[in-house]
Write a protein that holds these residues in place. Structure first.
Motif, PDB file in Angstrom:
ATOM      1  N   TYR A  99       0.852  -1.185   0.000  1.00  0.00           N
ATOM      2  CA  TYR A  99       0.000   0.000   0.000  1.00  0.00           C
ATOM      3  C   TYR A  99       0.893   1.242   0.000  1.00  0.00           C
ATOM      4  O   TYR A  99       1.835   1.342   0.787  1.00  0.00           O
ATOM      5  N   VAL A 156       2.366   4.874   0.839  1.00  0.00           N
ATOM      6  CA  VAL A 156       2.338   5.749   2.013  1.00  0.00           C
ATOM      7  C   VAL A 156       3.129   7.014   1.679  1.00  0.00           C
ATOM      8  O   VAL A 156       4.249   6.939   1.167  1.00  0.00           O
ATOM      9  N   ALA A 190       3.889   0.413   2.573  1.00  0.00           N
ATOM     10  CA  ALA A 190       3.443   0.297   3.961  1.00  0.00           C
ATOM     11  C   ALA A 190       4.447  -0.480   4.805  1.00  0.00           C
ATOM     12  O   ALA A 190       4.658  -0.159   5.971  1.00  0.00           O
ATOM     13  N   GLU A 247      -1.836  10.038   9.377  1.00  0.00           N
ATOM     14  CA  GLU A 247      -3.126   9.608   8.828  1.00  0.00           C
ATOM     15  C   GLU A 247      -3.163   8.085   8.752  1.00  0.00           C
ATOM     16  O   GLU A 247      -2.199   7.461   8.325  1.00  0.00           O
ATOM     17  N   ASP A 248      -4.291   7.515   9.166  1.00  0.00           N
ATOM     18  CA  ASP A 248      -4.498   6.075   9.017  1.00  0.00           C
ATOM     19  C   ASP A 248      -4.960   5.782   7.601  1.00  0.00           C
ATOM     20  O   ASP A 248      -5.646   6.585   6.977  1.00  0.00           O
ATOM     21  N   GLY A 249      -4.581   4.607   7.118  1.00  0.00           N
ATOM     22  CA  GLY A 249      -5.062   4.164   5.816  1.00  0.00           C
ATOM     23  C   GLY A 249      -6.328   3.360   6.003  1.00  0.00           C
ATOM     24  O   GLY A 249      -7.060   3.510   6.985  1.00  0.00           O
ATOM     25  N   SER A 283      -1.173   5.863   6.152  1.00  0.00           N
ATOM     26  CA  SER A 283      -1.354   6.478   4.850  1.00  0.00           C
ATOM     27  C   SER A 283      -0.398   7.661   4.686  1.00  0.00           C
ATOM     28  O   SER A 283       0.107   7.903   3.603  1.00  0.00           O
ATOM     29  N   ARG A 319      -5.790   9.148  -3.411  1.00  0.00           N
ATOM     30  CA  ARG A 319      -5.485   9.352  -1.994  1.00  0.00           C
ATOM     31  C   ARG A 319      -5.954  10.726  -1.535  1.00  0.00           C
ATOM     32  O   ARG A 319      -5.188  11.674  -1.482  1.00  0.00           O
ATOM     33  N   GLU A 328      -6.809  11.751   1.397  1.00  0.00           N
ATOM     34  CA  GLU A 328      -6.228  12.181   2.672  1.00  0.00           C
ATOM     35  C   GLU A 328      -4.845  12.814   2.502  1.00  0.00           C
ATOM     36  O   GLU A 328      -4.357  13.484   3.399  1.00  0.00           O
ATOM     37  N   TRP A 329      -4.205  12.647   1.364  1.00  0.00           N
ATOM     38  CA  TRP A 329      -2.899  13.256   1.122  1.00  0.00           C
ATOM     39  C   TRP A 329      -3.024  14.732   0.741  1.00  0.00           C
ATOM     40  O   TRP A 329      -2.062  15.475   0.813  1.00  0.00           O
TER      41      TRP A 329
END
Length: 167
Positions: A4, A6, A21, A37-39, A54, A158, A160-161
Motif C-alpha cells: 500500500y 504511504v 506500507a 493519517e491512518d489508511g 497512509s 489518496r 487524505e494526502w
C-alpha cells in the motif's frame, strides 16, 4: 496490504517520497517516524495488529538538493494531467506534440511540447494549432520547481494526502 502506498513527509511537513506500507511500519516501529493519517485497514502479525499508515512524518530533517525537472514524456503527461491539450480527453494513450513543429524551427522545450491524443496529433499534423484550426486548452510552461512531484494517479486516489501536498 504491505505494498500500500504511504506518503512520507519531512520533519517540516514537506512531502519527500512515496514508500510502501512495509517500510513505513519499520520506520514507525523504530521510532523514526510518526503516523499522521491512518489508511484503510490493518496489518496483522502473530503478536500485534497495526493500523495501516497512509501519511507518516519523519522525526528528523532530511536535506535534499534542488534539481531541475527533466523534459521527459512522463513529466509532460503529469504536467498536463494526462489530458489531451487540444480536445480535453483524459486518457493514458497520449503522444507528444510540438506546438510549433520542429521542422519549422520549433524547439523541444517545456513551452513548445504538449500532450495530445493520437487523433488530435494526426489532425494537427505538421501545422501550428492556428493553421489547423485547433486551440490549446492550456499554455504550456515549465512546471514549478519542487522537491517532490506526486504522480497524477495518486492525486485522485489518496484524498487524505491532499492537505499535505502543494497545490
Amino acid at each position: 496490504m504491505v505494498n500500500y502506498p504511504v506518503l512520507v513527509l519531512n520533519q517540516s511537513y514537506e512531502p519527500l517520497t512515496i514508500c510502501r506500507a512495509r517500510r513505513a511500519l519499520v520506520l514507525l516501529n523504530r521510532g523514526k517516524a510518526e503516523m499522521l493519517e491512518d489508511g484503510v485497514g490493518y496489518i496483522h502479525t502473530v503478536a500485534e495488529t497495526f493500523p495501516l499508515p497512509s501519511v507518516i512524518r519523519l522525526d528528523f530533517p532530511v536535506r535534499r538538493p534542488r534539481r531541475e525537472r527533466k523534459l521527459i514524456r512522463t513529466e509532460i503527461f503529469n504536467r498536463d494531467r494526462y489530458t489531451c491539450q487540444y480536445c480535453g480527453k483524459e486518457t493514458r494513450q497520449l503522444t507528444l506534440d510540438h506546438v510549433v513543429p520542429r521542422y519549422r524551427g520549433g524547439q523541444h522545450t517545456w513551452e513548445n511540447v504538449v500532450a495530445a491524443c493520437a487523433t488530435c496529433n494526426r489532425r494537427k499534423a505538421g501545422r501550428t494549432p492556428k493553421e489547423a484550426g485547433m486551440k490549446l486548452l492550456n499554455t504550456p510552461s515549465q512546471p514549478k520547481d519542487r522537491h517532490f512531484f506526486i504522480p497524477y494517479h495518486f492525486r485522485e486516489a489518496r484524498v487524505e494526502w491532499g492537505k499535505y501536498l502543494f497545490q
